[in-house]
Write a protein that holds these residues in place. Structure first.
Motif, PDB file in Angstrom:
ATOM      1  N   GLU A 228       8.112   6.713   3.724  1.00  0.00           N
ATOM      2  CA  GLU A 228       6.869   7.524   3.663  1.00  0.00           C
ATOM      3  C   GLU A 228       6.312   7.720   5.099  1.00  0.00           C
ATOM      4  OE1 GLU A 228       4.554   6.577  -0.548  1.00  0.00           O
ATOM      5  OE2 GLU A 228       4.092   5.294   1.241  1.00  0.00           O
ATOM      6  N   THR A 229       6.588   6.765   6.045  1.00  0.00           N
ATOM      7  CA  THR A 229       6.301   7.018   7.334  1.00  0.00           C
ATOM      8  C   THR A 229       7.114   8.121   7.973  1.00  0.00           C
ATOM      9  OG1 THR A 229       5.791   4.501   7.467  1.00  0.00           O
ATOM     10  CG2 THR A 229       6.114   5.812   9.645  1.00  0.00           C
TER      11      THR A 229
ATOM     12  N   GLN B 220       7.710  13.301   1.004  1.00  0.00           N
ATOM     13  CA  GLN B 220       8.718  12.654   0.380  1.00  0.00           C
ATOM     14  C   GLN B 220       8.047  12.297  -1.131  1.00  0.00           C
ATOM     15  OE1 GLN B 220      12.118  12.729   1.187  1.00  0.00           O
ATOM     16  NE2 GLN B 220      12.597  12.294  -0.881  1.00  0.00           N
ATOM     17  N   THR B 221       8.526  13.053  -2.281  1.00  0.00           N
ATOM     18  CA  THR B 221       7.918  12.803  -3.775  1.00  0.00           C
ATOM     19  C   THR B 221       8.902  12.092  -4.682  1.00  0.00           C
ATOM     20  OG1 THR B 221       8.620  14.750  -4.463  1.00  0.00           O
ATOM     21  CG2 THR B 221       6.357  14.494  -3.429  1.00  0.00           C
ATOM     22  N   ASP B 222      10.203  11.953  -4.428  1.00  0.00           N
ATOM     23  CA  ASP B 222      11.363  11.642  -5.147  1.00  0.00           C
ATOM     24  C   ASP B 222      12.439  10.647  -4.453  1.00  0.00           C
ATOM     25  OD1 ASP B 222      12.825  13.300  -3.851  1.00  0.00           O
ATOM     26  OD2 ASP B 222      12.909  14.894  -5.617  1.00  0.00           O
ATOM     27  N   LEU B 223      13.384  10.301  -5.103  1.00  0.00           N
ATOM     28  CA  LEU B 223      14.333   9.538  -4.413  1.00  0.00           C
ATOM     29  C   LEU B 223      15.652  10.269  -3.776  1.00  0.00           C
ATOM     30  CD1 LEU B 223      14.587   6.446  -7.108  1.00  0.00           C
ATOM     31  CD2 LEU B 223      13.189   6.745  -5.171  1.00  0.00           C
TER      32      LEU B 223
ATOM     33  N   VAL C 114      16.841   9.646 -11.485  1.00  0.00           N
ATOM     34  CA  VAL C 114      18.271   9.621 -11.154  1.00  0.00           C
ATOM     35  C   VAL C 114      18.499  10.584  -9.967  1.00  0.00           C
ATOM     36  CG1 VAL C 114      20.747   9.952 -11.586  1.00  0.00           C
ATOM     37  CG2 VAL C 114      19.185   8.718 -13.314  1.00  0.00           C
ATOM     38  N   ALA C 115      19.184   9.952  -8.879  1.00  0.00           N
ATOM     39  CA  ALA C 115      19.628  10.740  -7.434  1.00  0.00           C
ATOM     40  C   ALA C 115      20.690  10.267  -6.741  1.00  0.00           C
ATOM     41  CB  ALA C 115      18.260  10.789  -6.395  1.00  0.00           C
ATOM     42  N   PRO C 116      21.293  10.961  -5.802  1.00  0.00           N
ATOM     43  CA  PRO C 116      22.573  10.510  -5.385  1.00  0.00           C
ATOM     44  C   PRO C 116      22.019   9.268  -4.415  1.00  0.00           C
ATOM     45  CG  PRO C 116      22.405  12.807  -5.290  1.00  0.00           C
ATOM     46  CD  PRO C 116      21.021  12.320  -5.834  1.00  0.00           C
ATOM     47  N   CYS C 117      22.857   8.161  -4.382  1.00  0.00           N
ATOM     48  CA  CYS C 117      22.591   7.233  -3.500  1.00  0.00           C
ATOM     49  C   CYS C 117      22.709   7.550  -2.161  1.00  0.00           C
ATOM     50  CB  CYS C 117      23.554   6.156  -3.846  1.00  0.00           C
ATOM     51  SG  CYS C 117      23.345   4.722  -2.865  1.00  0.00           S
ATOM     52  N   PRO C 118      21.901   7.299  -1.179  1.00  0.00           N
ATOM     53  CA  PRO C 118      21.620   7.882   0.235  1.00  0.00           C
ATOM     54  C   PRO C 118      22.896   7.110   0.822  1.00  0.00           C
ATOM     55  CG  PRO C 118      19.844   6.525  -0.136  1.00  0.00           C
ATOM     56  CD  PRO C 118      20.526   6.689  -1.574  1.00  0.00           C
ATOM     57  N   VAL C 119      22.997   6.118   0.480  1.00  0.00           N
ATOM     58  CA  VAL C 119      23.926   4.972   1.374  1.00  0.00           C
ATOM     59  C   VAL C 119      25.489   5.601   1.134  1.00  0.00           C
ATOM     60  CG1 VAL C 119      24.742   2.456   1.651  1.00  0.00           C
ATOM     61  CG2 VAL C 119      22.535   3.035   0.637  1.00  0.00           C
ATOM     62  N   PRO C 120      25.923   5.865   2.249  1.00  0.00           N
ATOM     63  CA  PRO C 120      27.341   6.262   2.245  1.00  0.00           C
ATOM     64  C   PRO C 120      28.363   5.304   1.974  1.00  0.00           C
ATOM     65  CG  PRO C 120      26.678   6.402   4.549  1.00  0.00           C
ATOM     66  CD  PRO C 120      25.386   6.054   3.490  1.00  0.00           C
ATOM     67  N   PRO C 121      29.598   5.570   1.476  1.00  0.00           N
ATOM     68  CA  PRO C 121      30.507   4.572   1.099  1.00  0.00           C
ATOM     69  C   PRO C 121      31.082   4.000   2.381  1.00  0.00           C
ATOM     70  CG  PRO C 121      31.175   6.612  -0.094  1.00  0.00           C
ATOM     71  CD  PRO C 121      29.953   6.875   0.838  1.00  0.00           C
TER      72      PRO C 121
ATOM     73  N   GLU D 179       0.618  -1.152  -0.160  1.00  0.00           N
ATOM     74  CA  GLU D 179       0.043  -0.030  -0.108  1.00  0.00           C
ATOM     75  C   GLU D 179       0.762   1.286   0.038  1.00  0.00           C
ATOM     76  OE1 GLU D 179      -2.649  -0.334   3.187  1.00  0.00           O
ATOM     77  OE2 GLU D 179      -3.932  -2.033   2.430  1.00  0.00           O
ATOM     78  N   ILE D 180       1.481   1.370  -1.034  1.00  0.00           N
ATOM     79  CA  ILE D 180       2.394   2.760  -1.221  1.00  0.00           C
ATOM     80  C   ILE D 180       1.448   3.844  -1.744  1.00  0.00           C
ATOM     81  CG2 ILE D 180       4.003   3.712  -2.803  1.00  0.00           C
ATOM     82  CD1 ILE D 180       5.392   1.337  -2.884  1.00  0.00           C
ATOM     83  N   SER D 181       1.753   5.167  -0.993  1.00  0.00           N
ATOM     84  CA  SER D 181       0.704   6.295  -1.174  1.00  0.00           C
ATOM     85  C   SER D 181       1.127   7.042  -2.699  1.00  0.00           C
ATOM     86  CB  SER D 181       0.743   7.199  -0.007  1.00  0.00           C
ATOM     87  OG  SER D 181       0.458   6.560   1.402  1.00  0.00           O
ATOM     88  N   ASN D 182       2.484   7.198  -2.631  1.00  0.00           N
ATOM     89  CA  ASN D 182       2.903   7.799  -4.003  1.00  0.00           C
ATOM     90  C   ASN D 182       2.932   6.923  -5.160  1.00  0.00           C
ATOM     91  OD1 ASN D 182       4.720   9.181  -5.811  1.00  0.00           O
ATOM     92  ND2 ASN D 182       5.585  10.330  -4.081  1.00  0.00           N
ATOM     93  N   GLN D 183       1.978   7.249  -5.940  1.00  0.00           N
ATOM     94  CA  GLN D 183       1.603   6.233  -7.309  1.00  0.00           C
ATOM     95  C   GLN D 183       2.874   6.680  -8.145  1.00  0.00           C
ATOM     96  OE1 GLN D 183      -0.833   4.465  -7.563  1.00  0.00           O
ATOM     97  NE2 GLN D 183      -1.077   4.895  -5.365  1.00  0.00           N
ATOM     98  N   ALA D 184       3.473   7.948  -8.164  1.00  0.00           N
ATOM     99  CA  ALA D 184       4.718   7.915  -9.272  1.00  0.00           C
ATOM    100  C   ALA D 184       5.956   6.921  -8.859  1.00  0.00           C
ATOM    101  CB  ALA D 184       5.025   9.218  -9.294  1.00  0.00           C
ATOM    102  N   VAL D 185       6.098   6.956  -7.585  1.00  0.00           N
ATOM    103  CA  VAL D 185       7.023   5.979  -6.757  1.00  0.00           C
ATOM    104  C   VAL D 185       6.704   4.493  -7.248  1.00  0.00           C
ATOM    105  CG1 VAL D 185       8.452   5.193  -4.855  1.00  0.00           C
ATOM    106  CG2 VAL D 185       7.844   7.623  -5.430  1.00  0.00           C
TER     107      VAL D 185
END
Length: 817
Positions: A319-320, A325-328, A383-390, A277-283
């Motif tokens: 989303e919680t 939040q609308t993008d990555l 395309v967005a920066p990966c949030p996982v740091p090295p 049940e994802i709220s953001n339909q674009a994602v």
């Protein structure tokens, strides 16, 4: 995930959704056929319309000899008076028809039982026969709860007599010729009559969907009446399904069994994503598109796990944390909060697989980066920066080594306990088998003694009834001293499969999925030029999608032969049935699976969960007498790790062990083996050095006749005085022919007397060494005696195993001309 969200989705990853009316999740909800009640093309009224009939008319019809000619006059009089009492009770409730009055009454709503309205002890007339009469005459249509509240054991025969339906009579004949036990024949008739009564239709209107609806509604009713009981969770109607399918009553595309119609198959990517049940339909659309592309290069189980990680554990939690939040582009603060959320599970326990979620998220971002260069119109916007740091994955190798260390510790802890578990399983099976053989030879009420206990062979009245119908019944005995009745036939069946599972797992090292997939076709043989036959076990492709062949030892071959003999002891071949793969959610082709048993009316393949329950139960039994098993459990994969450890520790080159285990990478095998690294490296380097000596570098020519002859002669040279040597081809004797100490020596049972002679000689030498104070000699002789006694005990244990007659035909003689 918060508790409210769990209630909203109503999902359980393991068991499936929670159906309306149930308090527990079930994997039998949401199958390929949507349950719905049957619709009557013509209302079945075999003896007329009685919706508004008078009490006098209905009571007369209920006792009419024309409807039930095979019943006595006294019985029909009882039905007449009982029907009158029931109808007079219903007159006290509002309604124009008997159905409306029935629905308005507590009896029709299933709130009270018939005894609370009237019984012979209270009113002189019980209303239960009247309830059965109005059901059969189609006066009222009860709910499953009302029907279950007042059981009617002989309902089927009386209902069929009242309907005068040729199709229903044909069904009864089909039930009688079906391969059912008598109890299942009775249930198949009663359950169909119950369906026709509850749904108010004739047999011609029954569809697969209506039978499934009847099954689910009855489970809800039984759960309401028997709250918390395991019996309430059973699904009825499986025998009805089998008979109607065999009659050709269902469409040709209908699954062969009700189980196949109940179990959910593979769901689409959209269904797998939407369960969270994802709220953001674009994602949502992005994830669906991403998973659809990944579906082409992965299997269903892996795809389902990936969807759970990225949809539930990642985006649903994002989303919680940040509903807007609308993008990555995830901020570092949100990522930190998310990282803390996934560190614990929903029940508050620490999550072990955090790294796999982070790696899946990192791969998701980098996949979008790569694909955007190829298809910018589809992927570039996301395309967005990966949030996982090295630094997040720093130390991943060390954490994986900790996992391997825990696995090795688990193997070291369980390896010394394996002989205790094996002895327990064998002892239980031997006792049950011998007691069953003794009981089968005994006559009724005959008293016999087995292992110091007196038993009496008993046959109950229900057993005699089944025997009169030609139905087999489980053997029962009674302990004379305690009076306790033992269903030894059923007990022997249960302990046999426990023994077969444990022995197959420990002697073959197969995965649990591979054990479930073993078939009669998996047994092959290879015959050498000298006539020696080597039994082989073909393992179907599973985890690595790679078929392999395992040479069967004498112990493993005995177990497999015992399983085959058990299935074919009646003279029929092993049944061809389909197996449901719970990982890939697909049904196999009908095959003669070895690990199958009769479950009610349908033969079924053992599931991996069944074997896990078996092992857990065995450990609980051993914990009562062996404190080492308290709080400890064996899993099927523990046998695989112990098998790998014993192979390598016995001197087998690790690359051969990898081939036997089905590992594509030797490093995987190293993770299974609980030994020191220097032992592994030494064995492997010895193998490489020996291979370089006998094969020129870079040359892989065909085997010559001399080489093949030398290969076959190797097996002849392994035959020694006491039995045969199990060392692999191309390896010399590493123990300088000190066979009695060698771990790969297999003692021939015929040489047990020779072991007695060797023991007597060693004992004499030990006495002389102790007299002369030769301490080194004493230590060596004691070690040899330990090995000798261990091998003798193992050989005697194998010799006690009953021989298995596979019924192999003798060689056909040529016909004389």
């Amino acid at each position: 995930m918060p508790e409210t969200q769990l209630r909203t989705t109503g999902l359980s990853r393991r068991h499936g959704p929670v159906a309306e009316g149930l308090e527990f999740p079930s994997r039998f909800v949401g199958g390929p056929i949507a349950p719905e009640p049957a619709v009557a093309t013509t209302l079945p009224r075999p003896h007329g319309e009685f919706a508004t009939a008078s009490v006098s008319l209905l009571s007369q019809v209920a006792g009419a000899s024309a409807i039930w000619p095979d019943t006595s006059s006294a019985t029909r009089l009882n039905w007449k008076n009982s029907t009158r009492a029931l109808l007079e009770y219903l007159l006290g409730f509002p309604g124009e028809t008997w159905q409306e009055r029935w629905d308005a009454s507590p009896l029709g709503q299933g709130q009270i039982s018939a005894d609370e309205v009237g019984s012979r002890l209270t009113t002189g007339v019980g209303i239960l026969p009247g309830i059965r009469a109005v059901y059969c005459l189609r006066v009222v249509q009860p709910t499953p709860l009302a029907f279950r509240r007042n059981p009617l054991p002989t309902y089927g025969a009386i209902f069929i007599a009242a309907q005068a339906d040729p199709l229903l009579d044909k069904y009864v004949e089909q039930v009688r010729v079906h391969q059912f036990r008598q109890v299942h024949r009775r249930d198949a008739i009663n359950e169909l009559c119950m369906l026709l009564t509850i749904q108010g239709v004739a047999l011609s209107d029954v569809t697969p969907a209506s039978l499934l609806h009847f099954t689910h509604e009855n489970r809800k009713a039984r759960s309401a009446l028997q709250h918390g009981s395991q019996v309430a969770n059973r699904l009825i109607g499986r025998g009805v399904w089998n008979v109607l399918h065999a009659m050709g009553h269902f469409p040709p595309s209908t699954p062969d069994s009700m189980r196949a119609a109940l179990l959910r198959g593979q769901r689409t990517v959209e269904e797998l994503v939407d369960q969270y049940e994802i709220s953001n339909q674009a994602v949502r659309e992005l994830l669906v598109t991403y998973f659809t592309r990944r579906k082409a290069d992965t299997d269903y189980a892996t795809l389902k796990d990936l969807i759970c990680k990225l949809t539930r554990h990642f985006w649903k939690n994002i989303e919680t944390i940040n509903p807007s939040q609308t993008d990555l582009r995830i901020s570092s603060e949100d990522y930190t909060t998310w990282r803390q959320m996934i560190s614990v599970k929903d029940d508050g326990k620490p999550r072990v697989g955090q790294d796999s979620i982070v790696i899946a998220l990192r791969s998701f971002y980098y996949d979008l980066h790569t694909w955007a260069a190829e298809e910018p119109e589809r992927w570039a916007a996301w395309v967005a920066p990966c949030p996982v740091p090295p630094a997040e994955l720093r130390g991943l190798g060390a954490r994986r080594r900790r996992v391997n260390e825990r696995s090795a510790d688990r193997t070291r802890l369980r390896q010394p306990l394996l002989p205790i578990l094996v002895s327990h399983v064998e002892t239980r099976y031997d006792r049950a088998r011998q007691l069953l053989e003794r009981a089968d030879r005994a006559t009724e009420d005959e008293v016999f003694t087995h292992e110091g206990t007196e038993y009496r062979r008993v046959i109950s009245e229900s057993d005699r009834k089944f025997l009169r119908h030609g139905d087999a019944v489980p053997t029962r005995v009674q302990e004379v001293e305690s009076g306790r009745t033992i269903h030894i036939g059923t007990d022997e069946e249960a302990v046999f499969w426990e023994w077969a599972a444990v022995e197959t797992l420990r002697h073959s090292g197969v995965r649990i999925e591979e054990l479930c997939e073993l078939t009669h076709l998996s047994i092959r043989q290879y015959q050498r030029a000298n006539g020696e036959v080597i039994a082989l076990l073909v393992i179907a492709p599973s985890k690595t999608d790679r078929e392999r062949v395992i040479p069967m030892s004498a112990e493993l071959f005995h177990v497999i032969a015992s399983v085959v003999r058990r299935h074919t002891r009646t003279g029929r071949p092993i049944p061809l049935i389909s197996r449901f793969d719970y990982h890939d959610k697909v049904w196999s082709a009908p095959m003669p699976f070895l690990f199958q048993r009769q479950n009610g009316t349908t033969p079924m393949v053992f599931s991996s969960a069944t074997f896990q329950v078996m092992l857990a139960r065995l450990c609980e039994q051993l914990a009562e007498t062996h404190h080492e098993f308290r709080g400890l459990k064996f899993t099927p994969h523990d046998f695989r790790r112990i098998f790998a450890t014993e192979l390598v520790n016995s001197g087998l080159p690790i690359h051969i062990g990898a081939a036997l285990l089905g590992h594509l990478n030797i490093q995987t095998t190293r993770g299974y083996v609980a030994v020191f690294d220097d032992d592994v490296i030494r064995h492997y380097q010895e193998h490489l050095q020996h291979r370089r000596q006998i094969r020129p570098e870079g040359e892989y020519r065909d085997t010559t006749t001399e080489e093949w002859t030398e290969f076959e002669e190797h097996f002849d040279r392994r035959k020694v005085e006491l039995g045969s040597c199990g060392r692999p081809y191309g390896t010399p004797c590493q123990h300088e022919h000190a066979c009695i100490r060698c771990p790969v020596l297999h003692i021939n049972p015929k040489m047990l007397e020779r072991l007695e002679e060797l023991e007597a000689d060693l004992v004499a030498r030990l006495r002389r060494a102790e007299e002369e104070n030769w301490l080194g000699e004493v230590e060596g002789i004691n070690l040899t005696l330990t090995f000798l006694r261990s091998k003798r005990e193992e050989t005697q244990r194998r010799a006690r195993r009953p021989s298995v007659d596979l019924g192999i035909p003798s060689r056909r003689r040529p016909e004389s001309t």
